[in-house]
Design an enzyme around this catalytic site. Structure first.
Site, PDB file in Angstrom:
ATOM      1  N   ARG A 187      -0.669   3.655  -6.486  1.00 47.46           N
ATOM      2  CA  ARG A 187       0.160   4.054  -6.090  1.00 47.46           C
ATOM      3  C   ARG A 187       1.929   3.823  -6.413  1.00 47.46           C
ATOM      4  NH1 ARG A 187       0.305   7.159  -1.653  1.00 47.46           N
ATOM      5  NH2 ARG A 187      -0.853   5.944  -0.342  1.00 47.46           N
ATOM      6  N   TYR A 188       1.475   2.334  -7.212  1.00 46.47           N
ATOM      7  CA  TYR A 188       2.510   1.314  -6.831  1.00 46.47           C
ATOM      8  C   TYR A 188       2.686   0.611  -8.029  1.00 46.47           C
ATOM      9  CZ  TYR A 188       3.399   3.236  -1.822  1.00 46.47           C
ATOM     10  OH  TYR A 188       3.603   3.685  -0.838  1.00 46.47           O
ATOM     11  N   ARG A 235       0.783  -2.713  -6.664  1.00 40.85           N
ATOM     12  CA  ARG A 235      -0.039  -2.811  -5.828  1.00 40.85           C
ATOM     13  C   ARG A 235      -1.306  -2.567  -6.674  1.00 40.85           C
ATOM     14  NH1 ARG A 235       3.878  -1.319  -1.530  1.00 40.85           N
ATOM     15  NH2 ARG A 235       5.643  -1.539  -3.130  1.00 40.85           N
ATOM     16  N   CYS A 271     -18.712   2.231   6.724  1.00 42.09           N
ATOM     17  CA  CYS A 271     -17.561   1.786   7.958  1.00 42.09           C
ATOM     18  C   CYS A 271     -19.129   1.152   8.914  1.00 42.09           C
ATOM     19  CB  CYS A 271     -17.086   2.527   8.266  1.00 42.09           C
ATOM     20  SG  CYS A 271     -15.517   3.039   7.273  1.00 42.09           S
ATOM     21  N   CYS A 324     -14.313   6.646  12.341  1.00 41.27           N
ATOM     22  CA  CYS A 324     -13.095   7.657  13.200  1.00 41.27           C
ATOM     23  C   CYS A 324     -12.887   9.419  12.301  1.00 41.27           C
ATOM     24  CB  CYS A 324     -12.056   6.935  12.402  1.00 41.27           C
ATOM     25  SG  CYS A 324     -12.005   4.763  12.574  1.00 41.27           S
ATOM     26  N   CYS A 382     -10.532  10.083   9.925  1.00 43.34           N
ATOM     27  CA  CYS A 382      -9.973   9.079   8.411  1.00 43.34           C
ATOM     28  C   CYS A 382      -9.748   9.867   6.992  1.00 43.34           C
ATOM     29  CB  CYS A 382     -11.609   8.983   8.148  1.00 43.34           C
ATOM     30  SG  CYS A 382     -11.644   8.044   6.450  1.00 43.34           S
ATOM     31  N   ARG A 417     -10.487   8.845   4.301  1.00 41.80           N
ATOM     32  CA  ARG A 417     -11.411   9.188   3.491  1.00 41.80           C
ATOM     33  C   ARG A 417     -12.694   9.646   3.867  1.00 41.80           C
ATOM     34  NH1 ARG A 417      -9.415   3.360   2.101  1.00 41.80           N
ATOM     35  NH2 ARG A 417      -7.190   3.869   1.117  1.00 41.80           N
ATOM     36  N   ASP A 453      -2.610  11.505   8.990  1.00 37.81           N
ATOM     37  CA  ASP A 453      -2.064  12.233   6.823  1.00 37.81           C
ATOM     38  C   ASP A 453      -3.058  13.145   7.758  1.00 37.81           C
ATOM     39  OD1 ASP A 453      -1.782   9.341   5.609  1.00 37.81           O
ATOM     40  OD2 ASP A 453      -2.813   9.277   5.521  1.00 37.81           O
ATOM     41  N   ASP A 458       2.685   8.908   5.208  1.00 30.64           N
ATOM     42  CA  ASP A 458       1.857   8.755   3.579  1.00 30.64           C
ATOM     43  C   ASP A 458       2.710   9.770   3.273  1.00 30.64           C
ATOM     44  OD1 ASP A 458       1.399   7.038   1.258  1.00 30.64           O
ATOM     45  OD2 ASP A 458      -0.555   5.849   2.203  1.00 30.64           O
ATOM     46  N   LYS A 477       4.328   5.926   0.419  1.00 34.62           N
ATOM     47  CA  LYS A 477       5.157   5.960   1.367  1.00 34.62           C
ATOM     48  C   LYS A 477       6.988   6.227   2.498  1.00 34.62           C
ATOM     49  CE  LYS A 477       1.061   3.036   2.886  1.00 34.62           C
ATOM     50  NZ  LYS A 477       0.522   2.484   1.522  1.00 34.62           N
TER      51      LYS A 477
HETATM   52  C1  LIG Z   1      -0.825   2.122   1.240  1.00 33.08           C
HETATM   53  C2  LIG Z   1      -0.821   1.899   0.468  1.00 33.08           C
HETATM   54  C3  LIG Z   1      -0.794   0.253  -0.739  1.00 33.08           C
HETATM   55  C4  LIG Z   1       0.286  -0.383   0.283  1.00 33.08           C
HETATM   56  O1  LIG Z   1       1.065  -0.086   1.199  1.00 33.08           O
HETATM   57  P1  LIG Z   1       2.262  -1.422   1.370  1.00 33.08           P
HETATM   58  O2  LIG Z   1       3.855  -0.485   1.603  1.00 33.08           O
HETATM   59  O3  LIG Z   1       2.263  -2.544   0.827  1.00 33.08           O
HETATM   60  O4  LIG Z   1       1.044  -2.326   2.097  1.00 33.08           O
HETATM   61  C5  LIG Z   1      -0.733   0.273  -1.709  1.00 33.08           C
HETATM   62  N1  LIG Z   1      -1.479   1.639  -2.474  1.00 33.08           N
HETATM   63  C6  LIG Z   1      -2.495   2.192  -1.762  1.00 33.08           C
HETATM   64  C7  LIG Z   1      -2.748   3.736  -3.073  1.00 33.08           C
HETATM   65  C8  LIG Z   1      -1.889   2.775  -0.749  1.00 33.08           C
HETATM   66  O5  LIG Z   1      -2.224   4.150   0.079  1.00 33.08           O
END
Ligand SMILES: *Cc1c(COP(=O)(O)O)cnc(C)c1O
Length: 365
Positions: free
Chosen positions: A106-107, A110, A119, A123, A126, A128, A287, A324, A331
């Site tokens: 999503r970024y 990352r 798990c 929870c 959750c 997911r 969420d 989020d 986020k």
């Molecule tokens: C939360 C998340 C991240 C990491 O976010 P940070 O703000 O860097 O901790 C990366 N990828 C996905 C898909 C996420 O849901």
């Protein structure tokens, strides 16, 4: 051969996993259930999102108090069957952002790798719940092959979050093979293990695990404490072992109604984490997962809590409050508004004590 004494068995993480409570009958044997919980558990037994509670975590529950903050996190309620406006099956749009099987991006820099659907504890809030406990178990290296291939082909990804399910419910050997595969990708600098195991199965943080992972630093551990009562002797020892072995430990808390939605509880939680060298990283607005309306708070309440903590809690103990955004578009950090007025060259601020003060920009050059 004589039986091992129970205390030794209970300190073995595999014993804890094998003896988890997974049914209404199991809950009934340990807790005085309400009719609402019985209905919730019956539904969970048949619908997609299972029950699991380790004997250790079950031991933290007050058997007589349905409002127990530990209990509210893991014992199903009939309200799970209710949908409220805004509820989503996949609130973070992870399926739409899947770039390879089990890999969500999503970024740009990352990515999130889902290495298991299992798990130690499920929870009830959750994110997911649509996919965990489905029975697939830990993903094989073959299954994860296309995800590794994608990562190799994308040098812009420098940070991989190993999540699930919970990666620490798999064997050390299997986990290390995944970590080694990721470490063989030169541009992947940071690895994070996203795990609730220090909270719900602290026995898993063994010397054997730490020794096996230590060669693969930088490895950050993203854990998930929600209530100060989860900071037991066992879980605090697990946090200390992680810190001593060089793992930076970051904590995500989820803001949950009837669990931690008051300033004193959050302050005790965040201070307790810092005492064990775990950094409160995010306080996450829950969420909008289908069937969790009864566990969520309003955003206004979250902001009021942050306002109550600002200035009263050390900067290293105060996490960012994050929503989020539904749909998985990113986020969003949420902050109480400390700007009273903006005029050219002058910003009027309000401090945590309520004092108004002007900040003057330097003269324009
Ligand atoms: C939360 C998340 C991240 C990491 O976010 P940070 O703000 O860097 O901790 C990366 N990828 C996905 C898909 C996420 O849901």
């Amino acid at each position: 051969m004589s039986r091992l004494p129970p205390v030794v068995e209970a300190s073995d993480w595999r014993w804890q996993l094998r003896h988890g409570v997974r049914s209404l009958a199991g809950l009934e044997a340990a807790l005085e259930l309400t009719e609402d919980e019985r209905r919730g558990a019956r539904a969970a037994e048949t619908a997609g999102f299972p029950i699991a509670i380790t004997p250790y975590y079950l031991g933290l529950i007050d058997p007589r108090d349905p409002a127990c903050p530990i209990r509210r996190q893991v014992v199903p309620r009939a309200s799970e069957l209710q949908q409220v406006p805004g509820d989503l099956r996949d609130p973070l749009g992870e399926e739409a952002h899947e770039v390879a099987p089990e890999l969500v991006q999503r970024y740009p820099d990352r990515a999130l790798l889902l290495v298991s659907d299992r798990c130690a504890v499920y929870c009830r809030f959750c994110t997911r719940s649509r996919m965990v406990g489905g029975g697939g178990g830990p993903r094989s290296l073959e299954r994860l092959g296309p995800a590794f291939e994608y990562l190799r082909a994308h040098p812009e990804v420098s940070d991989v979050i190993i999540s699930g399910g919970d990666p620490l419910t798999m064997t050390t050997e299997r986990l290390v093979r995944i970590v080694e595969e990721l470490r063989s990708i030169p541009h992947v600098e940071t690895l994070r293990l996203a795990t609730r195991v220090p909270v719900v199965l602290p026995q898993r943080i063994t010397e054997e695990l730490l020794e096996a992972l230590r060669p693969h630093h930088p490895l950050w551990v993203m854990t998930h404490f929600n209530h100060p009562r989860e900071l037991t002797e066992e879980s605090r020892a697990a946090l200390r072992r992680l810190a001593d072995a060089g793992f930076p430990v970051m904590n995500h808390s989820v803001l949950l109604r009837g669990v931690n939605d008051d300033a004193a509880t959050l302050a005790a939680l965040f201070r307790g984490l810092v005492r064990e060298r775990a950094r409160p990283y995010y306080l996450l607005q829950a969420d909008p997962v289908r069937g969790t309306g009864h566990l969520r708070t309003s955003v206004a309440q979250g902001l009021a809590l942050m306002e109550a903590l600002q200035g009263r809690l050390s900067g290293i103990a105060l996490p960012k409050y994050i929503i989020d955004a539904p749909g998985g578009v990113g986020k969003v950090p949420m902050t109480p508004d400390y700007v009273v007025r903006r005029a050219p060259g002058v910003t009027t601020l309000r401090t945590w004590r309520g004092v108004e003060v002007d900040y003057l920009d330097p003269p324009e050059r």
